[in-house]
Design an enzyme around this catalytic site. Structure first.
Site, PDB file in Angstrom:
ATOM      1  N   LYS A 183      15.479  38.660  23.923  1.00 27.66           N
ATOM      2  CA  LYS A 183      14.218  39.388  23.792  1.00 27.66           C
ATOM      3  C   LYS A 183      13.783  39.404  22.325  1.00 27.66           C
ATOM      4  O   LYS A 183      14.612  39.592  21.424  1.00 27.66           O
ATOM      5  CB  LYS A 183      14.399  40.823  24.312  1.00 27.66           C
ATOM      6  CG  LYS A 183      13.108  41.618  24.464  1.00 27.66           C
ATOM      7  CD  LYS A 183      13.401  43.000  25.066  1.00 27.66           C
ATOM      8  CE  LYS A 183      12.164  43.852  25.227  1.00 27.66           C
ATOM      9  NZ  LYS A 183      12.492  45.201  25.748  1.00 27.66           N
ATOM     10  N   SER A 188       9.260  46.729  29.358  1.00 30.66           N
ATOM     11  CA  SER A 188       8.757  45.821  28.360  1.00 30.66           C
ATOM     12  C   SER A 188       9.430  44.449  28.362  1.00 30.66           C
ATOM     13  O   SER A 188       8.882  43.488  27.836  1.00 30.66           O
ATOM     14  CB  SER A 188       8.930  46.435  26.972  1.00 30.66           C
ATOM     15  OG  SER A 188      10.309  46.581  26.671  1.00 30.66           O
ATOM     16  N   SER A 239      13.143  49.417  30.418  1.00 30.63           N
ATOM     17  CA  SER A 239      12.628  48.082  30.091  1.00 30.63           C
ATOM     18  C   SER A 239      13.548  46.922  30.445  1.00 30.63           C
ATOM     19  O   SER A 239      13.139  45.766  30.377  1.00 30.63           O
ATOM     20  CB  SER A 239      12.293  48.002  28.598  1.00 30.63           C
ATOM     21  OG  SER A 239      11.155  48.788  28.321  1.00 30.63           O
TER      22      SER A 239
END
Lengths: 499, 526
Positions: free
Chosen positions: B80, B155, B179
């Protein structure tokens, strides 16, 4: 540059009572910074002592320097503070280019040390107790350098450069409670407090304690209230007052400036003030209100600091004797008068005298050499007394030679000349310069005979029983022997020969 | 021949160990897949072909010498874009960090490198991890491989979509309020939020430090356990990281896969279900509960009355911390710098840069947090929220006295359409209703696919929560349920996902032909 109207110091005291609050920042001398492993040293190429953490790079995290916590606790203990059983760091949020994260990691309502005091001794020997509100840990900011423009100040500069070497260096901020009731002594109390706090820090060994390098910085809060009301007026905060003399002057200046404004019916603007060492005035900084909102909240990247009681006790055991207590003890041991002690401390020779006595000299002889002889020479050459090149062991050795009758004071002074010139040890200098006193009867007897011969009238007086006249003959012998005669033996020989 | 693209990481390891393939071959396979499908999915913000292949070659050399660096040595992974990667762009999905190349690695990244996992690239995310749909990425949304018109969750939509679209066998996500788990739920993948402090946060660009936690994203429970063991454990650079060793997580997963849960007490959280939960999601959840019972587990209903305040507390604590964390983005040292006309001061530059560099959701949360921390409001907002947080922890403690694990649907709904909730922040926030309590209390949680909701045929997620430090329970229970579900489905749920098979030109044709991939590459950045 300043258009401030001032009331005279005396008049300001007739009308107002001053109240002071002192905030002193102490830069610790830990090897590494407060929250990262970068070296915490003065100087260095700009931005050479930085890492992701002290640069506040995205993602980097702080880790508390345990040595800094220990130093903070030792300062707190030396200031008679309580040590928190559990406390946290907090973020003080505000934007400034030299602050990498735009928040300072500090402590807010949970300081490591709180509720203490420092007993401060004034010139006349009076003791004033300054109450300590708190001592807390925080990190220093970077340094902005404003380039271009005439003044080196931010206004008019072409651009600014920031050096983050200082960012993250551990600081302890020590905050007093309002100091009230010191009246005309307020400037002196402020100076004495900072001076004796500094001595304490030096004794603790936790900071370089160099005001000229900013490792101790004082902010002076001052307000006036109508005399006798006991209330607190609106304060100003004079920032970064960086010498002891300036602390005293800044307090005096702000007292007179406030008094003139208040006396004229005006009111004090709550603001920071800049102290100007060169002109001795303060100028307006930025407005500062109690409502300044730093949006403090507990630093979520750090775990609470919870020093065990065992650790606190252990640190209590490492506290050095406090400077004032030590002075009292030494004065008693040495039998110094108050004046002698004050002079010794004032000359910065306390430690030297102490070491000289430890090396075998009597207290009075140690004091005499350091204060009358060496202090004068240091003063003449504009040096620190400790930097003359004469050690306490040297002074003790010289005095031992005096005590043994090998040197007199006049010869001893010549030995100090040699020591300062780097000619070797006292014994070597005595030998090389041929300074030893002559007490051999043969050599002395010849000189005495010569003196009697040259001064028949003086010799007659002595023969008539006026022994006090021997001084003139001794002087003649000393002159003949270039000062290296044993004056006691000379006297004996004269009296033997003439009575 | 084994379909390595769709194989689990554990199977890839077996193939590497057997000498059937190489890390270079696997890495190329996934890089090619990214090239083929990512113009449609947009899971990646940056692809590091060169770096990944170099790491893969080094891995092959280690394995040839009989000295693999870890059990996952040679298995490629996606990271990420909120984790700092030395030499690779790290944008956090924000314009304000466009072009920033960190000079250091996050601890998680260091551990991946030390363990020999080639890093394929950086995955898309909501800006600074603020969102539940990845639509708040400044670089455009990621699309759900199950339906390219739907959100992949957020997210960490990029990491979940990359794994769901077989662009990577493994990924790293971060979970502040769900997330990792919510994107897992809506993409039919597995995601784990470890115990707070279980995985180092050093180098994780913080949204809310007291809530953030990095964790594994994968297609199987065992794969997450293997990855968790690689990235977990104490880190002296993160004071909040816990000292306890990470534990035998893969072993717990293997044990659970035997399908025996006798004696396990499973607590069903009363407050996480009912109103606001999609019928198909609830039905899928109930079917999974039945399977757990069939495996010998005992169901108990537990009540966590403070959970109803969790969302409100979260939306005070998270923005408060975020408002302070994001202050450092001021154009003085790195990132976007906007210099207004005239003779601007440093403050003018900061203002203009932050105005241009932050998106609306980020600004919204900065404003919320600044307000909540302001003098005079602190006690009423931040202070109260912290009290709620304590109450939620107590609810968990009480519930864990009655049950070994707690369960709920991971998210109230399946993936919604892109744009559907973009103008309704509150509706968006409600997606995290079931995941937020774990972050507030610091307890670990896993989401794994529980099936497809009957009304829309989209994946639903099943959440398992365990007491702090008992992450092994997530893997035991998760693996057991996974085994039972896959037996029922006749294979992994992702086998039912659209193939995204590449059309003419080697790319998934969605709309207009894409002339270049939506992500940057290391070559381009150089």
């Amino acid at each position: 540059m300043s258009t401030d109207t001032l009331l005279s110091f005396e008049e300001s005291l007739e009308k107002f009572d001053p109240a002071m609050g002192l905030e002193v920042h102490v830069e610790l001398n830990t090897n590494t910074k407060m929250f990262c492993g970068c070296p915490a040293v003065f100087g260095g190429e700009p931005n050479s002592q930085v890492c992701p953490t002290c640069l506040g790079l995205p993602g980097a995290m702080p880790v508390v320097n345990a040595k800094a916590v220990e130093s903070a606790m030792r300062i707190g203990l030396a200031l008679n503070c309580e040590i928190a059983e559990w406390c946290r760091f907090a973020r003080k949020n505000y934007f400034y280019p030299d602050m990498p994260k735009n928040f300072q990691t500090s402590q807010y309502d949970e300081p490591i040390a709180f509720e203490g005091y420092l007993d401060v001794e004034l010139e006349g020997g009076e003791i004033v107790r300054v109450e300590i509100e708190r001592a807390h840990m925080e990190e220093d900011t970077g340094k902005s350098l404003h380039v271009g423009g005439a003044t080196g100040r931010i206004h008019g500069a072409d651009h600014s450069l920031v050096d983050y070497n200082r960012a993250g260096i551990p600081l302890i901020e020590i905050v007093t409670k309002p100091i009230m009731g010191s009246r005309e002594k307020a400037p002196e109390v402020a100076k004495a407090y900072v001076a004796q706090l500094r001595e304490l820090i030096v004794a603790l060994g936790v900071s370089d304690a160099r005001m000229d390098q900013g490792s101790i910085r004082a902010d002076v809060n001052l307000s006036l209230a109508p005399v006798g009301t006991g209330s607190l007026g609106t304060r100003t905060e004079t920032k970064n007052v960086n010498s002891l003399r300036s602390v005293e002057r800044a307090v005096r200046y702000e007292m007179q400036r406030h008094a003139a404004i208040l006396d004229g019916g005006g009111s004090i603007l709550q603001e920071t003030r800049h102290w100007h060492e060169d002109t001795g005035v303060t100028t307006s900084g930025r407005p500062k209100s109690d409502a300044d909102d730093y949006r403090y909240f507990p630093e979520p990247d750090l775990v609470p600091v919870a020093p065990s009681r065992e650790w606190v006790e252990e640190l209590k055991g490492t506290l050095p004797e406090l400077p004032r207590e030590k002075r009292g003890r030494l004065q008693k041991e040495w039998g110094f008068s108050d004046l002698e002690m004050r002079d010794t401390v004032g000359a910065g020779a306390l430690g030297l005298v102490e070491e000289t006595i430890a090396a075998g000299a009597s207290p009075q002889s140690a004091r005499k050499w350091w204060l009358s002889e060496l202090a004068r020479r240091a003063n003449d050459s504009g040096q620190e007394i400790a930097d003359l090149g004469v050690t306490p062991a040297d002074v003790a050795a010289v005095q031992a030679l005096v005590d043994a009758g090998s040197l007199n004071d006049k010869l001893a002074r010549q030995v100090f000349d040699g020591l300062i010139a780097g000619e070797g040890t006292p014994a070597e200098i005595v030998a090389a310069r041929g300074l030893a006193i002559v007490s051999d009867d043969g050599a002395l007897g010849a000189a005495v005979d010569k003196a009697i011969e040259a001064n028949p009238d003086v010799a007659d007086k002595i023969r008539d029983g006026k022994v006090a006249a021997a001084g003139a003959l001794i002087g003649a012998v000393m002159k003949e022997m270039r000062g290296q005669a044993d004056a006691g033996r000379v006297r004996e020989l004269i009296i033997e020969k003439l009575t | 021949m084994t379909d390595y693209l769709r194989a689990s990481a554990a199977d890839l390891v077996a193939a590497l160990e057997a000498g059937e393939t190489t890390s270079v071959a696997l890495t190329e396979l996934f890089l090619d897949r990214i090239e083929a499908v990512d113009s449609a999915v947009h899971a990646f913000l940056h692809v590091d072909r060169e770096g990944a292949l170099a790491q893969a070659a080094a891995s092959d050399a280690r394995r040839a010498a009989g000295a693999p660096a870890s059990v996952l040595d040679g298995v490629p992974i996606a990271v990420k874009d909120v984790l700092a990667t030395e030499g690779l762009p790290t944008t956090c999905g924000s314009k304000i960090l466009e072009g920033w190349i960190p000079p250091y690695d996050a601890t998680v990244v260091t551990r991946l490198k030390e363990a020999g996992l080639p890093i394929l690239g950086k995955t898309n995310m909501d800006e600074f991890a603020m969102g539940s749909s990845t639509e708040h990425s400044a670089y455009g949304p990621t699309r759900n491989p199950w339906d390219l018109d739907r959100i992949p969750g957020g997210s960490g939509g990029g990491s979940a979509a990359a794994v769901a679209a077989f662009e990577a066998p493994l990924a790293i996500g971060t979970d502040t309020g769900g997330s990792i788990r919510q994107p897992g739920a809506v993409t039919g993948t597995v995601g784990v939020k470890p115990t707070y402090g279980g995985v180092s946060r050093y180098g994780l660009v913080a949204m809310a430090n007291s809530l953030d936690q990095a964790g594994p994203v994968s297609r199987t429970v065992l794969d997450s356990a293997l990855l968790h063991e690689v990235i977990g454990g104490h880190d002296p650079r993160d004071s909040t990281s816990i000292k306890e060793p990470v534990g035998a997580l893969a072993e717990a997963a293997r044990q659970g896969a035997s399908g025996d849960l006798s004696g396990l007490r499973v607590g069903v959280i009363k407050e996480l279900g009912g109103e606001g939960y999609q019928a198909g999601v609830e039905a899928s959840f109930r079917e999974s509960l039945d399977l757990l019972v069939s495996a010998g587990a005992e169901l108990v209903e537990v009540s966590c009355p403070s959970f109803v305040h969790a969302l409100a507390a979260y939306y005070l604590i998270m923005p408060s911390e975020a408002s302070s964390n994001l202050a450092k983005f001021d154009a003085m040292r790195y990132g976007l710098r906007v210099v207004p006309d005239g003779d601007p001061s440093a403050e003018d530059v900061m203002r203009a840069s932050r105005d241009a560099g932050f998106g609306d959701e980020v600004k919204r949360r900065i404003i919320l947090g600044t307000y909540a921390l302001s003098s005079g409001y602190y006690d009423a907002y931040y202070g109260q929220a912290q009290k709620v947080r304590t109450l939620i922890s107590r609810d968990f403690e009480a519930a864990f006295e009655k049950a070994d694990v707690l369960v709920s649907p991971t998210a109230p709904t399946t993936a919604f359409k892109l744009g559907e909730k973009l103008d309704d922040p509150l509706a968006m926030y409600l997606n995290d209703l079931a995941t937020i309590p774990a972050n507030l209390a610091g307890v670990p949680g896993i989401s794994l696919p529980s099936g497809l909701a009957s009304e829309d045929g989209l994946p639903a997620g099943f959440q398992v929560l365990a007491p702090a430090l008992a992450d092994d329970r997530l893997y035991r229970v998760g693996a057991a349920l996974e085994t039972l579900l896959e037996k029922k489905w006749g294979g992994p749920l992702l086998a039912q996902a659209p193939s995204l098979d590449t059309g003419p030109g080697g790319r998934v044709g969605r709309s207009a032909p894409v002339s270049r991939p939506p992500y940057s590459t290391t070559g381009e950045m150089a």
